[in-house]
Scaffold this motif. Structure first.
Motif, PDB file in Angstrom:
ATOM      1  N   VAL A 157       0.827  -1.302   0.050  1.00 26.57           N
ATOM      2  CA  VAL A 157       0.056  -0.154  -0.063  1.00 26.57           C
ATOM      3  C   VAL A 157       0.857   1.163   0.078  1.00 26.57           C
ATOM      4  O   VAL A 157       0.381   2.120  -0.714  1.00 26.57           O
ATOM      5  N   ILE A 158       1.913   1.245   0.836  1.00 25.16           N
ATOM      6  CA  ILE A 158       2.707   2.422   0.763  1.00 25.16           C
ATOM      7  C   ILE A 158       3.342   2.757  -0.469  1.00 25.16           C
ATOM      8  O   ILE A 158       3.704   3.839  -0.945  1.00 25.16           O
ATOM      9  N   SER A 159       4.109   1.463  -1.056  1.00 24.16           N
ATOM     10  CA  SER A 159       4.667   1.720  -2.251  1.00 24.16           C
ATOM     11  C   SER A 159       3.454   2.263  -3.510  1.00 24.16           C
ATOM     12  O   SER A 159       3.990   3.249  -4.149  1.00 24.16           O
ATOM     13  N   PHE A 160       2.260   1.801  -3.161  1.00 28.53           N
ATOM     14  CA  PHE A 160       1.427   2.285  -4.339  1.00 28.53           C
ATOM     15  C   PHE A 160       1.227   3.959  -3.959  1.00 28.53           C
ATOM     16  O   PHE A 160       1.189   4.607  -4.920  1.00 28.53           O
ATOM     17  N   ALA A 161       0.782   4.274  -2.763  1.00 30.99           N
ATOM     18  CA  ALA A 161       0.366   5.396  -2.675  1.00 30.99           C
ATOM     19  C   ALA A 161       1.643   6.590  -2.928  1.00 30.99           C
ATOM     20  O   ALA A 161       1.364   7.635  -3.202  1.00 30.99           O
ATOM     21  N   ILE A 162       2.858   5.964  -2.486  1.00 31.41           N
ATOM     22  CA  ILE A 162       4.154   7.103  -2.989  1.00 31.41           C
ATOM     23  C   ILE A 162       4.110   7.236  -4.325  1.00 31.41           C
ATOM     24  O   ILE A 162       4.281   8.169  -5.001  1.00 31.41           O
ATOM     25  N   ASN A 163       3.880   5.998  -4.952  1.00 30.21           N
ATOM     26  CA  ASN A 163       3.948   6.303  -6.477  1.00 30.21           C
ATOM     27  C   ASN A 163       2.982   6.965  -7.252  1.00 30.21           C
ATOM     28  O   ASN A 163       3.079   7.605  -8.226  1.00 30.21           O
ATOM     29  N   GLN A 164       1.830   7.076  -6.524  1.00 33.56           N
ATOM     30  CA  GLN A 164       0.520   7.834  -6.947  1.00 33.56           C
ATOM     31  C   GLN A 164       0.632   9.239  -6.576  1.00 33.56           C
ATOM     32  O   GLN A 164      -0.496  10.024  -6.829  1.00 33.56           O
ATOM     33  N   SER A 165       1.340   9.510  -5.383  1.00 31.85           N
ATOM     34  CA  SER A 165       1.463  10.999  -5.013  1.00 31.85           C
ATOM     35  C   SER A 165       1.746  11.903  -6.382  1.00 31.85           C
ATOM     36  O   SER A 165       2.611  11.319  -7.165  1.00 31.85           O
ATOM     37  N   ASP A 166       1.383  13.007  -6.460  1.00 32.21           N
ATOM     38  CA  ASP A 166       1.447  14.054  -7.309  1.00 32.21           C
ATOM     39  C   ASP A 166       2.998  14.437  -7.232  1.00 32.21           C
ATOM     40  O   ASP A 166       3.768  15.040  -8.156  1.00 32.21           O
ATOM     41  N   ALA A 167       3.731  14.429  -6.002  1.00 30.24           N
ATOM     42  CA  ALA A 167       4.937  14.681  -5.596  1.00 30.24           C
ATOM     43  C   ALA A 167       5.226  14.251  -4.356  1.00 30.24           C
ATOM     44  O   ALA A 167       4.493  13.759  -3.564  1.00 30.24           O
ATOM     45  N   VAL A 168       6.413  13.497  -4.166  1.00 28.76           N
ATOM     46  CA  VAL A 168       7.001  13.100  -2.859  1.00 28.76           C
ATOM     47  C   VAL A 168       8.221  13.708  -2.623  1.00 28.76           C
ATOM     48  O   VAL A 168       9.171  13.862  -3.252  1.00 28.76           O
ATOM     49  N   THR A 169       8.455  13.980  -1.292  1.00 29.71           N
ATOM     50  CA  THR A 169       9.709  14.698  -0.726  1.00 29.71           C
ATOM     51  C   THR A 169      10.170  13.747   0.513  1.00 29.71           C
ATOM     52  O   THR A 169       9.400  13.233   0.999  1.00 29.71           O
ATOM     53  N   ALA A 170      11.280  13.710   0.574  1.00 27.53           N
ATOM     54  CA  ALA A 170      12.087  13.128   1.682  1.00 27.53           C
ATOM     55  C   ALA A 170      12.827  14.231   2.699  1.00 27.53           C
ATOM     56  O   ALA A 170      13.411  14.948   2.000  1.00 27.53           O
ATOM     57  N   VAL A 171      12.831  13.939   3.860  1.00 29.59           N
ATOM     58  CA  VAL A 171      13.623  14.931   4.693  1.00 29.59           C
ATOM     59  C   VAL A 171      14.843  14.926   4.815  1.00 29.59           C
ATOM     60  O   VAL A 171      15.822  15.632   5.497  1.00 29.59           O
ATOM     61  N   SER A 172      15.461  13.722   4.069  1.00 29.51           N
ATOM     62  CA  SER A 172      17.054  13.728   3.914  1.00 29.51           C
ATOM     63  C   SER A 172      17.434  12.835   2.852  1.00 29.51           C
ATOM     64  O   SER A 172      16.757  11.966   2.244  1.00 29.51           O
ATOM     65  N   SER A 173      18.512  12.738   2.412  1.00 31.01           N
ATOM     66  CA  SER A 173      18.980  12.055   1.287  1.00 31.01           C
ATOM     67  C   SER A 173      19.316  10.678   1.655  1.00 31.01           C
ATOM     68  O   SER A 173      18.736   9.678   0.939  1.00 31.01           O
ATOM     69  N   TYR A 174      19.413  10.403   3.058  1.00 30.70           N
ATOM     70  CA  TYR A 174      19.551   9.042   3.604  1.00 30.70           C
ATOM     71  C   TYR A 174      17.948   8.381   3.196  1.00 30.70           C
ATOM     72  O   TYR A 174      17.971   7.302   3.029  1.00 30.70           O
ATOM     73  N   LEU A 175      17.114   9.015   3.845  1.00 32.52           N
ATOM     74  CA  LEU A 175      15.470   8.614   3.646  1.00 32.52           C
ATOM     75  C   LEU A 175      15.189   8.344   2.334  1.00 32.52           C
ATOM     76  O   LEU A 175      14.494   7.355   2.134  1.00 32.52           O
ATOM     77  N   LYS A 176      15.671   9.143   1.444  1.00 30.46           N
ATOM     78  CA  LYS A 176      15.187   8.709   0.202  1.00 30.46           C
ATOM     79  C   LYS A 176      15.867   7.530  -0.416  1.00 30.46           C
ATOM     80  O   LYS A 176      15.147   6.820  -0.872  1.00 30.46           O
TER      81      LYS A 176
END
Ligand code: GMT
Length: 379
Positions: free
Chosen positions: A137-156
């Protein structure tokens, strides 16, 4: 813009970042609608352009588990229609991103286009999200987001490693508001904790396992053996009892204050001489950035995104996870050498400046403008 911000209303970093972002956007003239199950702790009542919408989950004997995600989706749809929201920004993927996806699709059936931006904060990916129960579900919802941000490069990188991601993830760091820091600094009450001029070691967290509060206590024992000092433990959570018992066992309880949750950590941080964050994992470490912004050197672990924010040997020291002896040695260096601690303090303020609100906020605004352009007109 009229923006719906979905968040956890608690003391945790994701809630603090989301609330401070919303308040700052409102000060710039945007209209902000916070959506959560209770009023965010950092939200001020009656701020111009700031509104709160509570998600209510109706009680029914059949429900073994509250259908929060359904209630949140319905609140999002209702709020978007009533307030003519331009877009939704969800903080913390679970369950906010799937709910925003559902809301966007429901609004589409009404001929409306309300895009959503997902910000990943850390444990939604590193601890909880990658669990097999949530991953699809999380993979799907991330891919469906119109934009995705992460608070660090590590998290990305962690997100790309653990999920099947096709969407671009943009790194937008967390931030501090220099005005809020200047305001809170006036309130420093160090004498309450250290009436005889002792040095003050401080830790702030939600006392979950990942924070390794036992390392704070163990390191402090080694420090207090050498110099007069006090430990202020701020926050509450599952590991608090263990930490208090450990302090008792080690015979240092009388030097420690466990003060529980504090609404605004900036009001207490200036009392510290060093700040401890020895976490096993930390996507960013907002409390450490707040400490740095107050000029307090950070003794921490080199876990996750910490090295993206801290400069080892300049703003404090980073040790291997669990190496509390090294942390104690580093803390003693800072606490016993005034010229070193004042150099570190200046470096902390300078480095924290790179994460100023006025640098980070336009990055979010640019993302909002882009997704709105891509989504086309709605209301
Ligand atoms: O640290 C926590 O357990 C709380 C958590 C949260 O979601 O509020 O914090 C995460 O988000 C913060 C804000 O982006 C980050 O500063 C923290 O590093 C991150 N926590 C972890 O990665 C463990």
């Amino acid at each position: 813009m009229r923006i719906g911000i979905v968040l956890y209303p608690t003391f945790g970093g994701s809630g603090v970042v989301a609330t401070e972002l919303g308040k700052a956007l409102a000060r710039k003239g945007h209209e902000i609608h916070f959506i959560s199950y209770s009023q965010p702790v950092r939200m001020d009542a009656f701020q111009q352009g700031v509104f709160f919408h509570e998600v209510m989950v109706p009680d029914y004997p059949l429900f073994h588990f509250d259908p929060y995600e359904v209630a949140l989706t319905s609140t999002l749809v209702r709020t978007a229609l009533q307030e003519k929201l331009d877009l939704i920004h969800v903080h913390y993927a679970i369950p906010h991103a799937p709910a925003a996806f559902m809301a966007r699709e429901i609004l589409k059936t009404k001929g409306l286009s309300v895009p959503f931006v997902t910000t990943l904060h850390g444990t939604d990916i590193t601890l909880v999200g990658k669990d097999q129960s949530y991953e699809p579900v999380i993979s799907f919802a991330i891919n469906q987001s119109d934009a995705v941000t992460a608070v660090s490069s590590y998290l990305k990188e962690e997100t790309l490693r653990h999920f099947s991601i096709t969407k671009n993830i943009e790194v937008v760091y967390n931030f501090i508001d220099p005005l809020a820091i200047a305001e809170e600094k006036k309130e420093c009450t160090k004498a309450i904790a250290a009436p005889n001029g002792e040095k003050v070691v401080m830790h702030i967290s939600n006392f979950r396992k990942v924070k390794r509060v036992q390392d704070v206590i163990q390191a402090f024992r080694l420090i207090v053996e050498k110099i007069p000092c006090r430990l202020i433990m701020v926050g509450d959570g599952p590991e608090r009892n263990m930490a208090e018992n450990l302090a008792e066992e080690l015979g240092i309880r009388k030097h420690c204050m466990f003060i529980g949750k504090v609404k605004n950590s900036l009001s207490i941080l200036p009392c510290a001489d060093v700040f401890f964050l020895p976490s096993a994992s930390e996507s960013f470490g907002l409390s450490a950035l707040e400490a740095m912004a107050c000029g307090i050197p950070v003794i921490g672990s080199n876990a996750g995104g910490m090295p993206e924010v801290q400069i080892h040997g300049k703003t404090g020291f980073l040790s291997e996870v669990g190496d509390y002896q090294d942390m104690a040695k580093n803390a003693l260096l800072v606490l016993t050498d005034n010229s070193l601690s004042s150099a570190f303090s200046k470096a902390c303020i300078k480095q924290a400046n790179a994460f100023r609100l006025d640098i980070i906020l336009p990055q979010y605004e640019a993302i909002y403008k882009r997704v709105l352009l891509e989504a086309g007109p709605s209301f």
